[in-house]
Design a protein around this motif. Structure first.
Motif, short mmCIF file in Angstrom:
data_model
loop_
_atom_site.label_atom_id
_atom_site.label_comp_id
_atom_site.label_asym_id
_atom_site.label_seq_id
_atom_site.Cartn_x
_atom_site.Cartn_y
_atom_site.Cartn_z
N UNK A 107 0.81 -1.21 0.00
CA UNK A 107 0.00 0.00 0.00
C UNK A 107 0.85 1.27 0.00
N UNK A 108 2.08 1.20 0.55
CA UNK A 108 2.94 2.37 0.60
C UNK A 108 3.91 2.44 -0.57
N UNK A 109 3.80 1.50 -1.51
CA UNK A 109 4.66 1.53 -2.71
C UNK A 109 4.05 2.51 -3.71
N UNK A 658 8.48 8.73 3.07
CA UNK A 658 8.17 7.92 4.23
C UNK A 658 8.74 8.63 5.46
N UNK A 659 8.83 7.90 6.55
CA UNK A 659 9.35 8.43 7.80
C UNK A 659 10.50 7.56 8.27
N UNK A 660 11.59 8.18 8.73
CA UNK A 660 12.70 7.42 9.28
C UNK A 660 12.23 6.62 10.50
N UNK A 661 12.89 5.51 10.75
CA UNK A 661 12.62 4.71 11.94
C UNK A 661 12.73 5.57 13.19
N UNK A 672 11.89 11.52 11.66
CA UNK A 672 11.79 12.60 10.67
C UNK A 672 11.24 12.07 9.35
N UNK A 673 10.61 12.92 8.58
CA UNK A 673 10.07 12.54 7.28
C UNK A 673 11.12 12.76 6.20
N UNK A 674 11.00 11.99 5.09
CA UNK A 674 11.99 12.13 4.04
C UNK A 674 11.38 11.88 2.67
N UNK A 675 12.07 12.36 1.66
CA UNK A 675 11.80 12.05 0.25
C UNK A 675 13.05 11.45 -0.33
N UNK A 676 12.92 10.33 -1.07
CA UNK A 676 14.08 9.58 -1.56
C UNK A 676 14.02 9.47 -3.07
N UNK A 677 15.16 9.62 -3.75
CA UNK A 677 15.24 9.53 -5.20
C UNK A 677 16.29 8.50 -5.59
N UNK A 726 16.81 4.86 2.78
CA UNK A 726 16.87 5.96 3.74
C UNK A 726 17.31 5.54 5.13
N UNK A 727 16.65 4.54 5.74
CA UNK A 727 17.01 4.14 7.10
C UNK A 727 18.45 3.65 7.18
#
Length: 948
Positions: A107-109, A658-661, A672-677, A726-727
């Motif tokens: 669902x989060x993909x 998403x959000x970091x662990x 914290x929240x992040x955007x990943x490329x 990210x994590x």
């Protein structure tokens, strides 16, 4: 004192469970899968005019048994034991499959194109290392990574599913590192059949139905055959979680009292906790300036300001007790996707002569899903002169304040949605047959195939970050009205001010202005041509020597289109079109040589030339030995490969949010929240894997109808293509690796806290070990009760996973076996048991399935007092136990006759005792969606009719 992860489990824990499971398999035997050694009817069928080639080998010879373990799932088992009308839900219950992607766990993909698909993942080595075939041939991928969506197969025609649990690259080429899953169609079906079913959960949601039909007819005296099949299926989505198990506040907090020397654990697993730093109508996290403390002020229905009551323990994002239930992110998420699929398949064949039959086939499948991808959670900052802030708090409360930072789950905004669709077309022409060569039967085939997938990856109600920033920055105009600050200098920019302080306060026009529906269209094309020949050129004193040889050409292509407006500036998505192609030329040879005294050698080699990465060689050497009729020993050693896919080579940029662990392992980035490329890498090389399997099959003559097999396996992958996400990047940075720190910067768009960049490389090593158990016992009851026409079948399969280790060359490798925390981890044991009582008028089947208990993370050190200093590599925690689960399913099938047609009326109950899923101490959906049943008890009823 501390207990280091799972390494301090009592000695013999795994071994005692292994003995118990072995005994269980011997007594009960398990799932809808039967070893090829126990399917004499299928071997008999192989001698008919519709030649069957067993998956895992190119050799066509009556009685040949490959040294590579093979599991066969029959059509009867699929019909009687499938929990839903989707074939993938049944196949993914088989223990050798672990960590597969399906709608429930994707669902989060949101940005990757994976949401809504059903894939296969053998050994949890990664879905890209499992080769999925349709009738022994490759199928065009449904994603840019080449994953094949089982939703696009003609499920009403599947006669059996054959699973090779061992390396098979020498037989099939790239991707068959973990093995092969082959869906075999009933290409010579005669007659007409129709199936219909419907189902629902006991909560009244998840309504579903499906219809399918097939018609097959021979003509021209049996030389020709036509086959047509079609299906339609629908499933309602479940877009809000009202299940009790997700409302207990099961969370992991950073211990606010922790210091490196006070002996307390750094992390606490608790119940009755919730997220405090994001509320439905926003909450103030911090402020700049001012004398009054605004932290904890949240905005309720109608924008009324309230003071958040913090609980007994509070970290940077969560609290225990107090107002922990205000946050709604555990309720406003989905359990299941709306799913619609339809397809049609046609095949025409004609025998021109005794030695040649030509065929043509075509199929079209369409699939569309809609899923709740979660609320529009975000962090934002308001200046002190924000009009809505002044209205809510008053000027006095804001005296001296320059700005406030808030967190919200945005109840006034619709949840994000993934509404992707896929169209898959396949066309094939070919010929094949039998003739005499060297005085023996020779079997040949040649074919050409084209496949095309068109995807429309549509996201709905997604936040446009620049518009959201403009709409949020609202001020009073000179006439006292509220306008966007930007409108004062640019009156025609169309900005509509948005009140984000409260529930039920947002202007619908403003909501519509800040949201959009980004999309990406992609086309994947696959062209394949191949030729194969299997002959028996000579014999030795020990028996016939068989040889198979052939070649294949394959081309993979990707192209796409993304409107410029959707390529950047969105909270998720930010799609880029990918363009690229590569081709592969391959030749192989395989042989079977009898050695005498019941021994037989099977060897194969394949030379493969990739246009992107050069030439590689794969091979297999296997041995079977049957010293007596009751026992067969087998072993295989193979070198396998996986070439980089279109995504890894050519990806122009895919992002996710998403959000970091919340673990201390990620240091300052926790919560914290992040955007990943992620972008592609044209310098990638093929992965190399070495697989060893050793096993035995027992079919004792003193116990007719019984068979048991055990197979130990080990796969080592080198030059594995992987990347840090990210994590992992945050953890490496926290450990002091500056290259990884450079990959994390503040989000330039200002919506998320950070921006993370990533790319794949050949840097990892992977090792997987385990043991497969499989048993089958079929008892005709006339041996017990005179004149009884009934049978009792007991079956069991189980896989004991011993090791799943990824070594990235930087951090300490962690064995993830025994972790029950999600898709990338593997339980110690996955098992499935079934018992079927079959009579001439009805049958009853009971199924038990589940996984063993385990840990949340194998890196944790468990302690409550006298804890060592917590580190990023080995954090300390007060609890690290995750329960296993055991589900029971029941099927009743009545055999009926209507107007001369054979029919069945069936009724299924899945999760008979309504057992909860495996719960995880984390935010959002606090459950393991890969190895659990999220929906609870469900019912399915249907009918089947067929005529010959």
């Amino acid at each position: 004192m501390g207990d280091f992860g799972k390494s301090r489990r009592p000695i013999g824990h795994r071994h005692s469970l292994g003995l118990a499971m072995t005994a269980l398999a011997l007594v009960h035997a398990a799932p809808g899968a039967a070893q090829e050694a126990a399917t004499p009817q299928q071997r008999a069928d192989a001698t008919g005019s519709d030649q069957i080639i067993v998956t895992g080998t190119r050799i066509v010879r009556d009685g040949f048994q490959s040294p590579t373990p093979l599991t066969v799932v029959s059509q009867e088992e699929i019909l009687n034991q499938s929990p839903t009308n989707n074939l993938a839900d049944f196949v993914n219950q088989i223990p050798s499959l672990a960590g597969s992607t399906r709608p429930a766990n994707s669902r989060l993909a949101i940005s990757s194109g994976l949401a809504g698909i059903n894939t296969m993942n053998l050994r949890n080595l990664g879905e890209v290392r499992t080769l999925v075939l349709l009738d022994g041939r490759r199928s065009v991928g449904s994603t840019i990574t080449g994953l094949v969506d089982i939703n696009t197969f003609p499920q009403s025609l599947v006669k059996s599913i054959e699973i090779v649990t061992g390396g098979a690259s020498a037989a099939y080429g790239s991707d068959a590192v973990a093995g092969v899953v082959n869906y075999v169609l009933d290409k010579k079906y005669e007659g007409f059949k129709i199936d219909a079913d419907t189902g629902i959960t006991d909560k009244g949601d998840g309504f579903n139905y499906s219809f399918s039909g097939a018609f097959g007819k021979s003509f021209a005296g049996g030389r020709g055959h036509i086959l047509i099949a079609g299906e339609y299926a629908h499933r309602d989505g479940i877009f809000e979680v009202d299940r009790d198990w997700n409302q207990i506040g099961y969370r992991t907090l950073a211990n606010p009292n922790y210091t490196a020397t006070n002996g307390e654990p750094a992390n606490l697993v608790v119940r009755g906790a919730g997220t405090w730093n994001a509320t439905p109508g926003s909450i103030i996290r911090s402020q700049v300036g001012g004398t009054s403390t605004l932290r904890g002020t949240y905005f309720d229905q109608g924008g009324v300001a309230q003071q958040y009551q913090f609980g007994s323990l509070t970290d940077s994002s969560q609290t225990v007790g107090g107002d922990w239930q205000i946050n709604d992110t555990s309720r406003r998420i989905g359990l299941d996707a709306t799913d619609d699929r339809r397809g049609i398949y046609g095949r025409l064949s004609y025998e021109l002569a005794d030695w040649i039959e030509v065929f043509g086939e075509a199929s079209y499948n369409w699939n569309k899903t809609l899923f709740n991808s979660g609320p529009q959670a975000s962090t934002f900052t308001l200046a002190a002169d924000n009009a809505y802030l002044i209205q809510a708090l008053g000027s006095a409360a804001l005296a001296g304040v320059r700005s406030v930072t808030l967190g919200t789950s945005a109840a006034d905004l619709p949840y994000r949605k993934n509404n992707s669709s896929r169209e898959v077309q396949r066309y094939a022409i070919g010929a094949g047959g039998e003739f005499q060569m060297f005085g023996n039967k020779a079997v040949w085939d040649a074919y050409g195939q084209y496949g095309q997938t068109d995807t429309h990856e549509l996201l709905r109600d997604i936040m446009n970050t620049s518009r959201m920033a403009l709409a949020t920055d609202a001020v009073f105009a000179g006439d006292g009205s509220i306008v966007c600050r930007s409108t004062l200098t640019d009156p025609t920019n169309g900005c509509i001010p948005l009140n984000r302080l409260g529930v039920g306060v947002a202007d619908p026009a403003a909501v519509e202005w800040v949201l959009g529906d980004p999309y990406r269209d992609q086309r994947f094309k696959q062209t394949v041509a191949g030729i194969n020949l299997s002959v028996t050129p000579f014999a030795t004193w020990a028996g016939d020597v068989s040889v198979a040889l052939g070649g294949e050409y394959r081309k993979e292509e990707v192209s796409g289109y993304v409107p410029e407006e959707y390529q950047s500036g969105w909270s998720v998505g930010n799609f880029r079109a990918t363009f690229g192609s590569y081709n592969v030329k391959e030749a192989y040879v395989e042989t079977v040589v009898p050695l005498g005294l019941g021994a037989e050698f099977n060897g194969a080699a394949r030379l493969t030339d990739y246009s992107t990465s050069g030439t590689v060689t794969t091979w297999k050497a296997g041995l079977t030995w049957q010293p007596i009729e009751d026992i067969r020993l087998r072993g295989t050693r193979s070198r396998d490969i996986r070439a980089p896919n279109l995504n890894e080579l050519f990806q122009s940029g895919t992002s996710r949010t998403n959000t970091f662990s919340t673990s201390t392992a990620v240091g300052e980035y926790a919560g914290a929240t992040f955007r990943e490329l992620t972008t592609g890498n044209l310098s990638l090389r093929p992965e190399k894997a070495d697989t060893l399997t050793l096993g035995a099959v027992l079919q004792p003559r003193f116990l007719p109808g019984f068979s048991f097999s055990i197979d130990w396996f080990r796969t080592k992958v080198s030059d594995a293509i992987s990347q840090f996400y990210a994590d992992d990047i945050a953890q490496r940075c926290t450990e002091g690796y500056q290259d990884f720190c450079a990959a994390i910067i503040p989000d330039p768009e200002g919506v998320r806290d950070y921006f993370v960049s990533a790319s794949p490389f050949n840097f990892a090593r992977v090792k997987v070990r385990g043991i497969d158990y499989e048993a089958n016992y079929r008892v005709p009851l006339d041996q017990i009760f005179n004149s009884s026409a009934s049978t009792l079948t007991l079956r069991g399969t189980a896989t004991n996973y011993l090791e799943n280790l990824v070594d990235n060359g930087i951090s300490v490798p962690v064995d993830t076996v025994g972790q029950n925390s999600g898709q990338s981890s593997t339980p110690d044991w996955i098992f499935r048991l079934s018992a079927t009582f079959d009579t001439p008028t009805y049958s009853i089947t009971a199924v038990g399935r589940g996984v063993s208990s385990g840990t949340y993370s194998n890196t944790y050190i468990v302690c409550t007092t006298d804890c060592p200093t917590s580190t990023a590599t080995n954090p300390t925690t007060n609890s690290n136990h995750i329960d296993g689960t055991f589900y029971t399913d029941l099927n009743f099938t009545a055999k009926i006759n209507v107007g001369g047609s054979d029919g069945q009326l069936f009724f299924n109950i899945t999760n008979l005792f309504d057992k909860d899923p495996i719960l995880l101490p984390e935010t959002g959906l606090s459950a393991n969606s890969t190895y659990s049943d999220l929906l609870g008890r469900a019912f399915r009823v249907g009918v089947r009719f067929k005529t010959n």
